[in-house]
Design a protein around this motif. Sequence first.
Motif, PDB file in Angstrom:
ATOM      1  N   GLY A 148       0.793  -1.219   0.000  1.00  0.00           N
ATOM      2  CA  GLY A 148       0.000   0.000   0.000  1.00  0.00           C
ATOM      3  C   GLY A 148       0.825   1.268   0.000  1.00  0.00           C
ATOM      4  O   GLY A 148       0.279   2.362  -0.211  1.00  0.00           O
ATOM      5  N   ASP A 149       2.135   1.167   0.249  1.00  0.00           N
ATOM      6  CA  ASP A 149       2.987   2.356   0.242  1.00  0.00           C
ATOM      7  C   ASP A 149       3.133   2.903  -1.175  1.00  0.00           C
ATOM      8  O   ASP A 149       3.140   2.155  -2.158  1.00  0.00           O
ATOM      9  CB  ASP A 149       4.377   2.031   0.797  1.00  0.00           C
ATOM     10  CG  ASP A 149       4.355   1.783   2.292  1.00  0.00           C
ATOM     11  OD1 ASP A 149       3.275   1.948   2.892  1.00  0.00           O
ATOM     12  OD2 ASP A 149       5.408   1.414   2.849  1.00  0.00           O
ATOM     13  N   SER A 150       3.272   4.212  -1.268  1.00  0.00           N
ATOM     14  CA  SER A 150       3.493   4.873  -2.550  1.00  0.00           C
ATOM     15  C   SER A 150       4.993   5.051  -2.775  1.00  0.00           C
ATOM     16  O   SER A 150       5.725   5.450  -1.867  1.00  0.00           O
ATOM     17  CB  SER A 150       2.789   6.228  -2.567  1.00  0.00           C
ATOM     18  OG  SER A 150       3.062   6.921  -3.762  1.00  0.00           O
ATOM     19  N   ILE A 200       2.349   1.851  -6.521  1.00  0.00           N
ATOM     20  CA  ILE A 200       1.893   1.444  -5.189  1.00  0.00           C
ATOM     21  C   ILE A 200       2.359   0.011  -4.940  1.00  0.00           C
ATOM     22  O   ILE A 200       2.238  -0.854  -5.818  1.00  0.00           O
ATOM     23  CB  ILE A 200       0.359   1.522  -5.075  1.00  0.00           C
ATOM     24  CG1 ILE A 200      -0.129   2.941  -5.400  1.00  0.00           C
ATOM     25  CG2 ILE A 200      -0.097   1.103  -3.683  1.00  0.00           C
ATOM     26  CD1 ILE A 200       0.340   3.990  -4.420  1.00  0.00           C
TER      27      ILE A 200
END
Length: 389
Positions: free
Chosen positions: A111-113, A157
């Motif tokens: 979920g991290d960008s 992502i």
Amino acid sequence: MADSNSPPNVSYERPFYAQTRFLFVALLLAAVYSYGWRVTEIEPGELVRDIHLVKPLVRDLLHPDLLTFETEKESANAFFVLSSQQSQVPPLKNTDSGPSFVLSKHTGQTGDSINVSGKGFRPHANGTIAWFNSIEQEYPLGSFATDADGNFHREIIVPPSAKGSTQTVRAVLEWQTGEWRVSDTLKLTMDKMTETVFLALMATTFSIFVAAPLSFLGARNLMTGNLTNTAVYYTIRTIFNVLRSVEPLIMAILFAVWVGIGPFAGVMALAIHSIAALGKLFSEQVESIDPGPVEAITATGATPVQVVLFAVVPQVFPQFLALTFYRWDINVRMSTIIGFVGGGGIGFLLQQWINLLQYNQAGTALLAIACVVIILDMISARVREKIIS
């Protein structure tokens, strides 16, 4: 004298859903299906939760390798580590020469960008970015376009498919350098598909020469009247039932060990199973004939063989021929499966491509199988219609 004002004696029958028997059956079915649901471990949520894992597979299957051209490719990898402690994980460097591909950070969670950038790629070209987890499951992240200097920048992502420790993010750029031509995959597929069709044809042909004579011995209307004929009838029927109960897949494994991996093992497996299947169908056709011609020829003093040749065969020959074409159609489809265990044909090739995760090539084989089955089904239906009519 009856009272004219008294209500008529009318009996009302309860609807079926209000009867005790129906309620009992409904409860029994509910219990059976509840137990079956639990035993088979049906989890509809699994169809949605991990659908992202099957998307690349379906995408490749829907893009069969039919045509190809000479291409050149540039690619670069960057590495990412799933970790909540970013400072404790040193970045992994890409040791490949050529274009470079850089991530804005090398650790994080799903979920991290992440901002990614590439340098040294072919100018004014389009490429794709994909995420590969620790077990090499691919998750497409989108496309990119390089500028006049061969550079690009975009945001991605961390996908939900990221599992394990070290992940690979790969940028790939591919462009055409030659003319379109038929792919080697399609050529190999057509060669193996031809082998599959003739594998089924030979198996069906061999089975006819055994199933047809045995079908007369397995017909009740011809094999009654004395103890010997009855014993022969039950023996033949038992052989048919036993052979039909063994799947061609098991027979293919047996013959692959016996005669070696290849189409001959597939021919023998399908032939043995077809003998039983056609023998049963043929004998049922014999049992449904008009007894008149049989009685007439028997009354002339004809031998049993003459009765079969002149009273039975003319009645069942069209049905025998129609069932043979139908069985050939079935054998073409079954030969695909037995190829998975060494029976030759397109199935063996399909298994290799699936094992090697070459789903574009597997899609080519599936397309060829579908086309051949559709064509044979149409031909078989038309031939059966002409024969029976």
